[in-house]
Design a protein around this motif. Structure first.
Motif, PDB file in Angstrom:
ATOM      1  N   ILE A   1      18.132  -5.322  19.743  1.00 55.38           N
ATOM      2  CA  ILE A   1      17.038  -6.157  19.252  1.00 55.38           C
ATOM      3  C   ILE A   1      16.238  -5.374  18.213  1.00 55.38           C
ATOM      4  N   THR A   2      15.884  -6.046  17.133  1.00 52.73           N
ATOM      5  CA  THR A   2      15.068  -5.443  16.091  1.00 52.73           C
ATOM      6  C   THR A   2      13.682  -6.079  16.108  1.00 52.73           C
ATOM      7  N   ILE A   3      12.648  -5.273  16.126  1.00 55.41           N
ATOM      8  CA  ILE A   3      11.279  -5.782  16.097  1.00 55.41           C
ATOM      9  C   ILE A   3      10.556  -5.208  14.885  1.00 55.41           C
ATOM     10  N   PHE A   4       9.548  -5.950  14.418  1.00 55.17           N
ATOM     11  CA  PHE A   4       8.828  -5.583  13.205  1.00 55.17           C
ATOM     12  C   PHE A   4       7.361  -5.350  13.532  1.00 55.17           C
ATOM     13  N   ASP A   5       6.818  -4.307  12.939  1.00 53.60           N
ATOM     14  CA  ASP A   5       5.389  -4.065  13.034  1.00 53.60           C
ATOM     15  C   ASP A   5       4.666  -5.057  12.111  1.00 53.60           C
ATOM     16  N   VAL A   6       3.349  -5.171  12.266  1.00 57.76           N
ATOM     17  CA  VAL A   6       2.560  -6.004  11.363  1.00 57.76           C
ATOM     18  C   VAL A   6       2.541  -5.363   9.975  1.00 57.76           C
ATOM     19  N   ASP A   7       2.270  -6.156   8.964  1.00 62.40           N
ATOM     20  CA  ASP A   7       2.179  -5.634   7.601  1.00 62.40           C
ATOM     21  C   ASP A   7       0.959  -4.732   7.464  1.00 62.40           C
ATOM     22  N   GLN A   8       1.190  -3.595   6.837  1.00 60.39           N
ATOM     23  CA  GLN A   8       0.108  -2.656   6.561  1.00 60.39           C
ATOM     24  C   GLN A   8       0.001  -2.495   5.040  1.00 60.39           C
ATOM     25  N   THR A   9      -1.155  -2.090   4.549  1.00 59.55           N
ATOM     26  CA  THR A   9      -1.302  -1.805   3.127  1.00 59.55           C
ATOM     27  C   THR A   9      -1.724  -0.351   2.934  1.00 59.55           C
ATOM     28  N   PHE A  10      -1.305   0.188   1.799  1.00 65.11           N
ATOM     29  CA  PHE A  10      -1.647   1.569   1.462  1.00 65.11           C
ATOM     30  C   PHE A  10      -1.909   1.643  -0.031  1.00 65.11           C
ATOM     31  N   GLN A  11      -3.013   2.255  -0.402  1.00 67.34           N
ATOM     32  CA  GLN A  11      -3.385   2.419  -1.812  1.00 67.34           C
ATOM     33  C   GLN A  11      -3.018   3.835  -2.252  1.00 67.34           C
ATOM     34  N   THR A  12      -2.059   3.938  -3.162  1.00 69.36           N
ATOM     35  CA  THR A  12      -1.719   5.261  -3.687  1.00 69.36           C
ATOM     36  C   THR A  12      -2.818   5.725  -4.636  1.00 69.36           C
ATOM     37  N   GLY A  13      -2.925   7.037  -4.773  1.00 64.52           N
ATOM     38  CA  GLY A  13      -3.909   7.595  -5.685  1.00 64.52           C
ATOM     39  C   GLY A  13      -3.305   7.909  -7.040  1.00 64.52           C
ATOM     40  N   ALA A  14      -4.134   8.444  -7.905  1.00 65.43           N
ATOM     41  CA  ALA A  14      -3.673   8.898  -9.214  1.00 65.43           C
ATOM     42  C   ALA A  14      -3.209  10.340  -9.120  1.00 65.43           C
ATOM     43  N   ILE A  15      -2.227  10.676  -9.917  1.00 69.22           N
ATOM     44  CA  ILE A  15      -1.794  12.076  -9.986  1.00 69.22           C
ATOM     45  C   ILE A  15      -2.939  12.894 -10.566  1.00 69.22           C
TER      46      ILE A  15
END
Length: 495
Positions: free
Chosen positions: A86-100
């Motif tokens: 069985i495959t289960i999925f976590d809830v959608d998460q967001t991540f903001q990358t920074g600037a180099i």
């Protein structure tokens, strides 16, 4: 396979790392499950990491998510494959990358492409100097390596290579960065550029520590090696060992005068970075043969730039300043260190009755393309062409593929690009065959021969076998040492 659209019992979190382009995704996974992360600019995701097993009995799994554009919002979710399929999925998460960060020097990339799609994957760009980066096929940086201690010592990886465990191996040197004090380190890092820890502490080896360990081991010819710099390549082996290419400066009597000669050594390190086998060019090559870069104050005798493992358990070594590729008796760590053959001008192979000036000269990065049983049958390299023997008025460079026969000791040109003599790249570069059978060629310091004689940008180009260019990436202002198309930032995963 049975899937579940949601998994409210999963406990997860996403946080930043020391690299603004890399996220750390943690969740609690059940026993005997495997976890990967899907991520992308939308909830269609599109990219994914590799599968990581949960700890025995279940527990926290942490995956570094890399391959993202700077200053962008990404969606990501964990995918958990349970032992019962069985495959289960976590809830959608967001991540903001920074600037180099602005204080980390980064090159600019310009991509041109035809209507024909290039080979899938991403581009691993080793720079000289500066830090290596990975770009997408549009030339956007999606990952980079950075270490503050390296930068303080004007030290850069030469090169960085992916490992099968998902980490990166870097051999850092400040040999060519204008630093007054030598600083070299071999280091295994994760995707956030953090040094990996093993049973015996951090997985790194400073040059001064290596030299202490080398006092207790001799080459097969009885010499003791002391390293002056880590050099142009490092080779991870499947048994956990690492072959480290190093420079060795030795006072030698040449023609009745003692001079300081720059040579090369190979050090076989076990999985704890202890030397177990050592080789030195001073044991086996003729000090009186020095066709290139031999002058007072800079007796650069060998200038080796690449090492490869051969199918019969030996080593292939590129000796640029001899215009030779050597096959060495390594025998999986028990070899004599003797030269089994030399490939190149004035070497052991017959050149199929071609003009001797068509041999490769001052080459970079010989790479084994094809083998048969335990023999090499096809080899790719960059023929830089410095000090090309013959009557040509100017040197010229090209990417070469050679057919070789180790039994009959013959070699011949199978393919070359470009075919024009009006192109020259003084140093660097590499050639490889891609998964779609196209050829990728990197040229580090190109000069279009002509009236202006100005250096052009380093470039990587993907061409078809019949010489049609379908993708090109120019790099400024840094020089590219090597550029390689890799499937993704994760072992076994194709993007």
């Amino acid at each position: 396979m049975v899937t579940s659209p949601s998994a409210p019992t999963l406990s997860s979190s996403v946080s930043g790392t020391g690299n603004p382009l890399v996220a750390s995704y943690s969740l609690t996974a059940p026993d005997q499950s495997q976890v990967k992360i899907q991520f992308g600019l939308t909830t269609d995701y599109g990219l994914e990491t590799w599968l990581v097993p949960a700890p025995s009995g279940g527990g926290t799994v942490t995956i570094l998510v890399a391959g993202m554009l700077q200053s962008s919002t990404y969606h990501m979710r964990a995918v958990v494959q349970l032992a019962n399929s069985i495959t289960i999925f976590d809830v959608d998460q967001t991540f903001q990358t920074g600037a180099i960060p602005a204080d980390i020097p980064m090159p600019k990339f310009q991509v041109t492409a035809s209507d024909t799609p290039p080979c899938a994957g991403v581009e691993l760009v080793n720079l000289n100097p500066n830090n290596p980066v990975v770009t997408d096929l549009q030339g956007d940086i999606i990952w980079y390596y950075f270490n503050a201690t390296d930068q303080a010592h004007k030290c850069h990886p030469m090169p960085l290579k992916p490992l099968t465990n998902g980490n990166m191996l870097v051999s850092c040197t400040n040999r060519y960065d204008g630093a007054k004090t030598p600083y070299c380190v071999l280091r295994e890092v994760d995707l956030a550029s953090k040094t990996v820890s093993g049973p015996n502490g951090p997985r790194e080896l400073l040059m001064e520590d290596l030299n202490q360990r080398l006092e207790n081991i001799k080459t097969p010819f009885g010499r003791t090696v002391q390293v002056n710099y880590y050099s142009h390549d490092v080779l991870p082996l499947s048994n956990g060992h690492v072959i480290l290419l190093c420079q060795e400066f030795v006072n030698v009597n040449v023609g009745g005068t003692e001079i300081l000669v720059w040579g090369d050594a190979l050090v076989d390190l076990d999985d704890s970075y202890n030397p177990v086998w050592v080789w030195s060019a001073f044991d086996v090559l003729d000090i009186n043969r020095h066709p290139f870069e031999w002058s007072p104050g800079a007796y650069d005798w060998t200038h080796c730039n690449a090492v490869q493992y051969t199918p019969d358990g030996n080593l292939l070594l590129s000796v640029r300043n001899q215009s030779w590729v050597l096959k060495l008796d390594y025998a999986n760590g028990s070899g004599s260190g003797k030269i089994l053959w030399t490939l190149g001008f004035e070497g052991d192979f017959a050149w199929n009755n071609l003009d001797t000036a068509t041999w490769f000269f001052a080459q970079h990065d010989p790479f084994i393309l094809e083998t048969s049983d335990n023999s090499i049958t096809q080899l790719a390299l960059v023929d830089n062409g410095n000090y090309r023997a013959g009557t040509y008025p100017t040197p010229y460079s090209r990417g070469l593929i050679l057919n070789i026969d180790e039994t009959k000791m013959t070699a011949e040109i199978s393919w070359q690009y470009p075919v024009s003599p009006n192109f020259f790249s003084f140093w660097g570069g590499n050639v490889n065959r891609l998964l779609n059978q196209n050829i990728e060629i990197c040229m580090s310091d190109p000069i279009p021969c002509g009236s202006q004689q100005k250096s052009a940008p380093s470039f990587a180009v993907e061409v078809t076998v019949d010489q049609q260019e379908i993708w090109r990436m120019n790099t400024t202002p840094s020089n590219v040492y090597r550029s390689n198309r890799i499937p993704s930032l994760y072992p076994g995963v194709q993007w």
